[in-house]
Write an enzyme that holds these catalytic residues in place. Sequence first.
Site, PDB file in Angstrom:
ATOM      1  N   LYS A  76       0.856  -1.184   0.000  1.00  0.00           N
ATOM      2  CA  LYS A  76       0.000   0.000   0.000  1.00  0.00           C
ATOM      3  C   LYS A  76       0.892   1.233   0.000  1.00  0.00           C
ATOM      4  O   LYS A  76       1.907   1.265   0.701  1.00  0.00           O
ATOM      5  CB  LYS A  76      -0.904  -0.022   1.241  1.00  0.00           C
ATOM      6  CG  LYS A  76      -1.931   1.117   1.282  1.00  0.00           C
ATOM      7  CD  LYS A  76      -2.888   0.983   2.470  1.00  0.00           C
ATOM      8  CE  LYS A  76      -3.923   2.103   2.495  1.00  0.00           C
ATOM      9  NZ  LYS A  76      -4.868   1.973   3.625  1.00  0.00           N
ATOM     10  N   SER A 151      -9.890   2.212   2.784  1.00  0.00           N
ATOM     11  CA  SER A 151      -8.952   2.929   1.930  1.00  0.00           C
ATOM     12  C   SER A 151      -7.955   2.035   1.202  1.00  0.00           C
ATOM     13  O   SER A 151      -7.351   2.482   0.238  1.00  0.00           O
ATOM     14  CB  SER A 151      -8.163   3.937   2.773  1.00  0.00           C
ATOM     15  OG  SER A 151      -7.350   3.251   3.716  1.00  0.00           O
ATOM     16  N   SER A 175     -10.338  -0.092   6.947  1.00  0.00           N
ATOM     17  CA  SER A 175      -9.694   0.068   5.641  1.00  0.00           C
ATOM     18  C   SER A 175      -9.014  -1.170   5.086  1.00  0.00           C
ATOM     19  O   SER A 175      -8.590  -1.175   3.931  1.00  0.00           O
ATOM     20  CB  SER A 175      -8.674   1.211   5.692  1.00  0.00           C
ATOM     21  OG  SER A 175      -9.344   2.444   5.648  1.00  0.00           O
TER      22      SER A 175
END
Lengths: 484, 478
Positions: A76, A151, A175
């Site tokens: 990420k 997210s 997330s």
Amino acid sequence: MHNKTLSELSAGLAGGDFSSEELTGGFLARIGKFDGQLNSFITVTAESALAQARAADARRAQGQAGALTGIPLAQKDIFCTDGVRTSCGSKMLDNFIAPYDATVIEHCNGAGLVMLGKTNMDEFAMGSSNETSFYGAVKNPWDLKAVPGGSSGGSAAAVAARLTPAATGTDTGGSIRQPAALCGITGIKPTYGSVSRYGMIAFASSLDQGGPLARNAEDCALLLNVMAGFDPRDSTSVERATPDYSAALGNPVKGLRIGLPKEYFGAGLDPAVAQAVEEAIAEYRRLGAEVVEISLPNTALAVPTYYVIAPAECSSNLSRMDGVRFGHRCAEPQNLEDLYKRSRGEGFGEEVKRRIMVGTYALSAGYYDAYYLKAQQLRHLIADDFKAAFEKVDVIMGPTSPSVAFDIGARSDDPVAMYLADVYTIAVNLAGLPGMSLPVGFADGRPVGLQIIGNYFDEARMLGAAHQYQLATDWHQRIPHGFE
Amino acid sequence: MEWETVIGLEIHAQLATTSKIFSGAATAYGAAPNTQACAVDLGLPGVLPVLNKETVRMATKFGLAIGATVAPRSIFARKNYFYPDLPKGYQISQYELPVVGQGYVDIELEEGGSKRIGITRAHLEEDAGKSLHEDFNGMTGIDLNRAGTPLLEIVSEPDMRSAKEAVAYMKKLHALVRYLEICDGNMQEGSFRCDANVSVRPKGQEAFGTRAELKNINSFRFVEKAIDYEVERQIALIESGGKVVQETRLFDPDKGETRSMRAKEEANDYRYFPDPDLLPLVIEPAFIEAVAATLPELPDAKRQRFMEEHGLSAYDAGILTDSRDIADYYEAVVTAVGGEPKLCANWVIGELSSYLNRDGREIDASPVSSVLLAGMIKRILDNTISGKIAKEVFDAMWAGEGDADAVIGKKGLKQITDTSAIEKIIDEVLAANPDNVAAYRGGKDKLFGFFVGQVMRATQGKANPQQLNELLKRKLEG
């Protein structure tokens, strides 16, 4: 090759069926072929990935390979990576080349994992749909009209589409779990303090926690074994021996006490989602689990509590993005105030600005007691709910998200509706508990996730429960159409 | 109307750690800009603070030394404001729960006696960097070497009633932190800084007047000047019908005046909240006990001991205990000499101090070590040299010409104690000055000194003064 799990890839590499370089090249080719549709990567690090892969092959040739050496992985874009852009999904950090590696990155490099690239995400991890990214929305591989969740939407979409066997994510209010649910994969947010936050760009420090996203619970356990561990550079890191998260995978479900919070099955839950979750619970019953109804009476307070604490912390955490030392700086600032106003005004997107404003307000003189302090008190009440529940049950189960993936743009104009969709995941972060999501079916062709919430440091038991379910079902093996 | 001044001080003492409070970067002064700022100090995305435990030990030491409670649990909080030399956009400090609670120090008053000054609290925090406004062609340079340097902010009660008391308090704390070895006290380098809250009120009135906060007063002299100026300004303002406004004022040492920096309305709302990156600071009783065991003898106790056991005056004992280095030096001299504290004290306070002052040296850089000084004092005591000749010996030792014996030998400074030799010279002097001898015998007693001087000149000061006095007296009167 791309349909294999981490453990299958590990066995293949160990058996010489393929090299890391071949494996890495294969995934890079898939990214090149498919990511135009998905937009799940912000940066693809093809060259360094192949170099890492060759190094991993050499390491293996010397007999020094670990379980995950040579296996590709996506990171990420919230984890700082030395020499590689670390944007956090924001224009503010579009030009930020991190000069150091996050602890998670160090751990992955140490294990010989190969970084394919940095995945797309909501800007500074603020969002539940991946629509707030400066780099554009990510598409859900199950339906390109739909959001992947957020997210960690880029990580979830990339894993679901088989562009990477696994990915890292972070979870502040859901997330990891919510995008895992919306993309039909498995993800776990461990107990707060298990995975070092050093080098993980902070959204809300007291809630943020890194964790893996993969295709099944077994892979999540393997990757979490690498990610977790005490880190003296993170004062909130828990000083205890890193557990073997794979240790309980083989434990039968028989006798497992599962609590179903009645508040998680009430109004607002999509009936089709409820049905898939109930069928999963039925499967657990068949496997011998005891299912009891429980109550988490303060559930309704979680969202408002979260939306005071998280913005308050982020308003302070993001102050360092000031255009002075790194990141976006406006053109030709006239004076200091102009430098701040325009750099931040231009660098941050709407959702980030909204949360900075909310958080600044909540911490302001005269409002602090009514908002921030009150929210901290509620946080204790919410944690106490779970504490009471875990005296009666081993794990808590329920839906991860009240609905399946929604269409891109459908909720963009209604932030509150977007916030409310995090109702089942947020309380877990407020309490610091571990939570995970695994695929348990579909509604309208879009995946449904089951959330498992465990007691502090009880990840192995949760992963075991998920693994046993995955041995009995095949939802986690479904491949989105077009990505086979 | 008669006015009363009310003063409270906030002192920032830079803790003498080798690394910063929340990072591993060095704290040494004077390095090239930004060479002592690591990723944490730069406030890069993703970095986290880790508390330097040494700062906790030092704060605990301070708490014990001022009779305060060391908090079993204290909290680090973020003080949020934007400034280019504040890398994170917030300063990590302590707000509601500081590490050191209420304590006190006693100051000596000029008019005699002492006064107790309350200390409200002391807390740990990090320093900011420096903004450099010169040499950047209309731009501002940022040096973050200082960012993250550990500070102990010591907040006093508004207990001081004059600039002189404020200075006495500041000096007292200055000595204390150096005794505790928690701060080098270097005011030029900013290791010990002071802000003063100053207000005036009609004498007898209980309520405080509106205060101004004075910044940038980083020497004892400036503190006194700044406060005196500010008190006069406030009184003049009120007496001419004006009102003091709450504001921050900057002291300009060149002009000797204070000027407004920002009004209260412009003050930041710092939005303090507990720093979620740091756990509450928990200090166990066992830790406090261990630190207590390392506490040195504190200035007040040492001063008392020098008065009671060494028989020194309050004044001398006060000077010798001003700094631990001076006190240690003095005690080393006394030990090496084996007594004679008063004589030792005189040499330390007199000759040694004036040479140090002259050359701008600290006592730990004195060319005349305690061993050298003690060696010389022994030669005074065994009559090898007189006190007067000793000054010449001291000067030579200061210049690096060896120890007292070497200097005495090389320069032939050994005292003449042979009675017949002294008598011989006296006789020569008296013979050469018959008029003065007659005048002395006629009642001009003051001429005694003239004869002493003549004999001393003839012996290059080496005649034993006591013997000379006795012999001369006998000859003149005989």
